[in-house]
Design a protein around this motif. Structure first.
Motif, mmCIF file in Angstrom:
data_model
loop_
_atom_site.group_PDB
_atom_site.id
_atom_site.type_symbol
_atom_site.label_atom_id
_atom_site.label_comp_id
_atom_site.label_asym_id
_atom_site.label_seq_id
_atom_site.Cartn_x
_atom_site.Cartn_y
_atom_site.Cartn_z
ATOM 1 N N LEU A 1 22.246 46.283 39.175
ATOM 2 C CA LEU A 1 23.695 46.387 39.359
ATOM 3 C C LEU A 1 24.337 45.040 39.035
ATOM 4 C CD1 LEU A 1 23.691 48.467 42.653
ATOM 5 C CD2 LEU A 1 24.273 49.277 40.359
ATOM 6 N N ALA A 2 25.037 45.000 37.911
ATOM 7 C CA ALA A 2 25.734 43.795 37.457
ATOM 8 C C ALA A 2 27.196 44.154 37.241
ATOM 9 C CB ALA A 2 25.093 43.263 36.178
ATOM 10 N N THR A 3 27.821 44.670 38.285
ATOM 11 C CA THR A 3 29.150 45.269 38.173
ATOM 12 C C THR A 3 30.277 44.250 38.072
ATOM 13 O OG1 THR A 3 29.289 45.409 40.594
ATOM 14 C CG2 THR A 3 28.436 47.331 39.421
ATOM 15 N N GLY A 4 29.992 42.977 38.382
ATOM 16 C CA GLY A 4 31.046 41.968 38.303
ATOM 17 C C GLY A 4 32.018 42.051 39.462
ATOM 18 N N ALA A 5 33.146 41.383 39.300
ATOM 19 C CA ALA A 5 34.158 41.326 40.357
ATOM 20 C C ALA A 5 35.536 41.546 39.750
ATOM 21 C CB ALA A 5 34.109 39.979 41.071
ATOM 22 N N GLN A 6 36.512 41.786 40.601
ATOM 23 C CA GLN A 6 37.887 41.956 40.153
ATOM 24 C C GLN A 6 38.802 41.023 40.938
ATOM 25 O OE1 GLN A 6 38.638 46.141 41.096
ATOM 26 N NE2 GLN A 6 39.789 45.554 42.914
ATOM 27 N N THR A 7 40.047 40.921 40.507
ATOM 28 C CA THR A 7 40.999 40.011 41.140
ATOM 29 C C THR A 7 41.258 40.407 42.586
ATOM 30 O OG1 THR A 7 42.072 39.627 39.016
ATOM 31 C CG2 THR A 7 43.331 39.057 40.988
ATOM 32 N N SER A 8 41.303 39.407 43.462
ATOM 33 C CA SER A 8 41.610 39.625 44.875
ATOM 34 C C SER A 8 42.952 38.979 45.215
ATOM 35 C CB SER A 8 40.518 39.014 45.756
ATOM 36 O OG SER A 8 40.895 39.031 47.117
ATOM 37 N N TYR A 9 43.740 39.694 46.004
ATOM 38 C CA TYR A 9 45.023 39.165 46.474
ATOM 39 C C TYR A 9 44.982 38.862 47.970
ATOM 40 C CZ TYR A 9 46.478 40.872 41.925
ATOM 41 O OH TYR A 9 46.567 41.088 40.578
ATOM 42 N N PHE A 10 43.780 38.787 48.526
ATOM 43 C CA PHE A 10 43.568 38.405 49.915
ATOM 44 C C PHE A 10 44.378 39.268 50.884
ATOM 45 C CE2 PHE A 10 43.185 34.576 47.237
ATOM 46 C CZ PHE A 10 41.827 34.337 47.386
ATOM 47 N N GLY A 11 44.368 40.569 50.648
ATOM 48 C CA GLY A 11 45.064 41.485 51.533
ATOM 49 C C GLY A 11 46.532 41.681 51.220
ATOM 50 N N ASN A 12 47.057 40.957 50.232
ATOM 51 C CA ASN A 12 48.465 41.081 49.834
ATOM 52 C C ASN A 12 48.561 41.837 48.505
ATOM 53 O OD1 ASN A 12 49.727 39.294 51.975
ATOM 54 N ND2 ASN A 12 48.302 37.856 51.027
ATOM 55 N N ASP A 13 48.118 43.070 48.514
ATOM 56 C CA ASP A 13 48.063 43.831 47.265
ATOM 57 C C ASP A 13 49.438 44.059 46.657
ATOM 58 O OD1 ASP A 13 45.353 43.930 47.521
ATOM 59 O OD2 ASP A 13 45.268 45.969 48.298
ATOM 60 N N GLN A 14 50.494 43.909 47.457
ATOM 61 C CA GLN A 14 51.850 44.080 46.918
ATOM 62 C C GLN A 14 52.181 42.976 45.907
ATOM 63 O OE1 GLN A 14 51.094 43.171 49.976
ATOM 64 N NE2 GLN A 14 52.374 41.457 50.666
ATOM 65 N N PHE A 15 51.450 41.851 45.961
ATOM 66 C CA PHE A 15 51.683 40.779 44.994
ATOM 67 C C PHE A 15 51.390 41.243 43.571
ATOM 68 C CE2 PHE A 15 50.781 37.030 48.127
ATOM 69 C CZ PHE A 15 51.876 37.400 48.869
ATOM 70 N N ALA A 16 50.484 42.206 43.436
ATOM 71 C CA ALA A 16 50.035 42.638 42.105
ATOM 72 C C ALA A 16 51.188 43.144 41.245
ATOM 73 C CB ALA A 16 48.965 43.716 42.243
ATOM 74 N N ARG A 17 52.264 43.609 41.872
ATOM 75 C CA ARG A 17 53.396 44.134 41.104
ATOM 76 C C ARG A 17 54.137 43.037 40.353
ATOM 77 N NH1 ARG A 17 54.498 46.737 46.068
ATOM 78 N NH2 ARG A 17 56.370 45.465 46.318
ATOM 79 N N HIS A 18 53.987 41.788 40.808
ATOM 80 C CA HIS A 18 54.822 40.718 40.261
ATOM 81 C C HIS A 18 54.030 39.587 39.612
ATOM 82 C CE1 HIS A 18 58.069 42.669 42.390
ATOM 83 N NE2 HIS A 18 57.456 42.518 43.540
ATOM 84 N N VAL A 19 52.705 39.658 39.618
ATOM 85 C CA VAL A 19 51.914 38.562 39.066
ATOM 86 C C VAL A 19 51.083 39.046 37.882
ATOM 87 C CG1 VAL A 19 51.782 37.478 41.335
ATOM 88 C CG2 VAL A 19 49.889 38.932 40.553
ATOM 89 N N PHE A 20 50.545 38.080 37.150
ATOM 90 C CA PHE A 20 49.694 38.365 35.998
ATOM 91 C C PHE A 20 48.297 37.829 36.291
ATOM 92 C CE2 PHE A 20 53.963 38.581 34.459
ATOM 93 C CZ PHE A 20 53.945 39.535 33.452
#
Length: 453
Positions: free
Chosen positions: A105-124
């Motif tokens: 299993l070499a699935t890698g990782a994805q971006t974390s917003y440290f529990g503030n997933d609402q940030f994803a709407r406004h960041v790149f």
């Protein structure tokens, strides 16, 4: 439905660890199935250069099939894993199931917003090839909109770029944007001074490159400030919206917020019923196997592996490649009835962080380097580890073009045919809208007629 032998070998993920494991098995003449939801391998350390128009998308991505099918027995599937049934020993995908006898299993990782997933709407974010191309379009569009802006406040906001995260990716992106503005774009516009663009790095720790050598961290900060990058260390992002961020109670207006602050591994621990840390990295044995299930290996960013002092290994490409090889060699030894290599030992040759044209900091075999020498070693190393000869040549040519002529070729903005860029909102109107959020906006005038859309 795909059919596989019950004692087959399945690799999930075509990143550094997965490709390295596949190549090792292929060289040994052992058949395997490689599954990834994308059909390409991505050289992630150079993603920021795609985002800042130094390199093209194809320079750092290669079809996974072309990298592994030179060896017989490679079965590559572009498919998405949705579950892992450890009782039945099956990898469940959108297309069907793949029984396994040995699983990497070499699935890698994805971006974390440290529990503030609402940030994803406004960041790149800057983790995938799609992220990089989307960010490149945003950066270039920001300057185009600033050129059309009706007031100076709007221009200033559009030409402010905030990078959240002071790690290698964040610093690489920050200084590359600064050099894009000051060395390339300044000659392209008539109504703005691209050299006045602000690039601000926000880092929660007291130093950038936290956890690395303190002397080199300080050297990196000196280089960044000399190149015009502003640093805000020891402060956390409290809020993000469409017009900027709030850090330490201070409002910073910005047209673009880039997020490189953290990563996480979702779902994998739940699929396996395994223990994991706060980032979702699965705890593994010293051999990189799942506790109680020696037929399952977890490697790369998805694994929580520890060094001799009990500290987590660094999330580096070199580590992932070594772990992929180790897992494959263990499987090969098992199949041949030989003594397996045992516990994984990471060979730390050092690390390198690029800081723009002709600058970097590095620690190589205990020796500290900075400036041009560190950059030259970084460039040579990355060219060496690129997937194939064609991409080595393309990247070398693009680097020479960008660093010698200060021209960057990948500066095309792709929008839907016939759709114009939206006009920037004047700063005064934005302030009024925030002060009176319930007040309806006035319709725009188009050709002398009011329009609500």
């Amino acid at each position: 439905m795909p059919e596989q032998e019950t004692n087959g070998i399945v690799i999930v993920g075509a990143g550094f660890a997965g490709i390295e494991a596949a190549r090792e098995l292929g060289r040994a003449g052992i058949a395997y199935t490689l599954i990834d939801q994308r059909n390409y391998h991505l050289f992630q350390p150079l993603l920021y250069q795609v985002a800042t128009a130094i390199l093209d998308d194809g320079d750092i991505a290669a079809p996974a099939r072309s990298l592994v099918t030179r060896h017989p027995g490679a079965d590559v599937r572009m498919d998405k894993v949705v579950d892992i049934d450890t009782q039945a020993k099956q990898v469940v995908t959108e297309a069907g199931t793949f029984p396994y006898g040995q699983l990497i299993l070499a699935t890698g990782a994805q971006t974390s917003y440290f529990g503030n997933d609402q940030f994803a709407r406004h960041v790149f974010p800057l983790k995938t090839l799609n992220d990089a191309t989307r960010l490149r379009h945003q950066i270039l569009t920001a300057f185009e909109r600033a050129e059309m802006a009706a007031d100076e406040d709007t221009r200033r906001r559009l030409m402010t770029f905030i990078v959240v995260g002071g790690g290698p990716n964040g610093l690489g992106a920050a200084v590359a944007i600064r050099e894009l503005a000051t060395r390339t774009l300044f000659r392209d516009f008539s109504h703005i001074n691209a050299r006045s663009a602000r690039i601000i790095v926000v880092e929660a720790m007291d130093q950038v490159l936290g956890g690395l050598d303190p002397d080199l961290c300080r050297k990196a900060e000196e280089t960044l400030r000399r190149k015009g990058v502003e640093l805000r260390t020891g402060t956390m992002v409290e809020d993000v919206d469409a017009d900027g961020v709030v850090i330490g109670g201070e409002r910073l207006d910005a047209g673009t917020v880039i997020w490189t602050a953290g990563v996480e591994v979702p779902l994998l621990a739940d699929w396996l019923g395994a223990k994991a840390d706060k980032k979702g990295r699965v705890e593994v044995e010293p051999e990189l196997t799942l506790p109680g299930q020696p037929e399952i290996f977890v490697v790369g960013d998805a694994a929580l592996s520890l060094d001799d002092e009990g500290k987590p290994h660094p999330g580096l490409a070199a580590l992932a490649k070594q772990q992929g090889r180790h897992a494959a060699r263990t499987i090969i030894a098992r199949l041949r009835g030989e003594h397996p290599p045992g516990r994984f030992v990471y060979r730390d040759y050092g690390w390198m962080v690029p800081l723009g044209q002709y600058d970097a900091v590095a620690r190589i075999r205990g020796r500290k380097l900075s400036g041009f020498m560190a950059w030259a070693i970084w460039a040579a190393t990355h060219l060496f580890f690129l997937m194939d000869a064609r991409r080595k040549i393309l990247v070398a040519i693009n680097w020479m073009s960008a660093y010698v002529t200060h021209r960057r070729g990948a500066r095309i903005i792709v929008t839907e045919e016939g759709v114009a860029l939206p006009e920037p909102t004047p700063a005064a109107a934005r302030r009024k809208r925030k002060a009176n959020p319930d007040e309806p906006s006035k319709p725009k005038e188009r050709n002398g007629k009011a329009s609500s859309g």
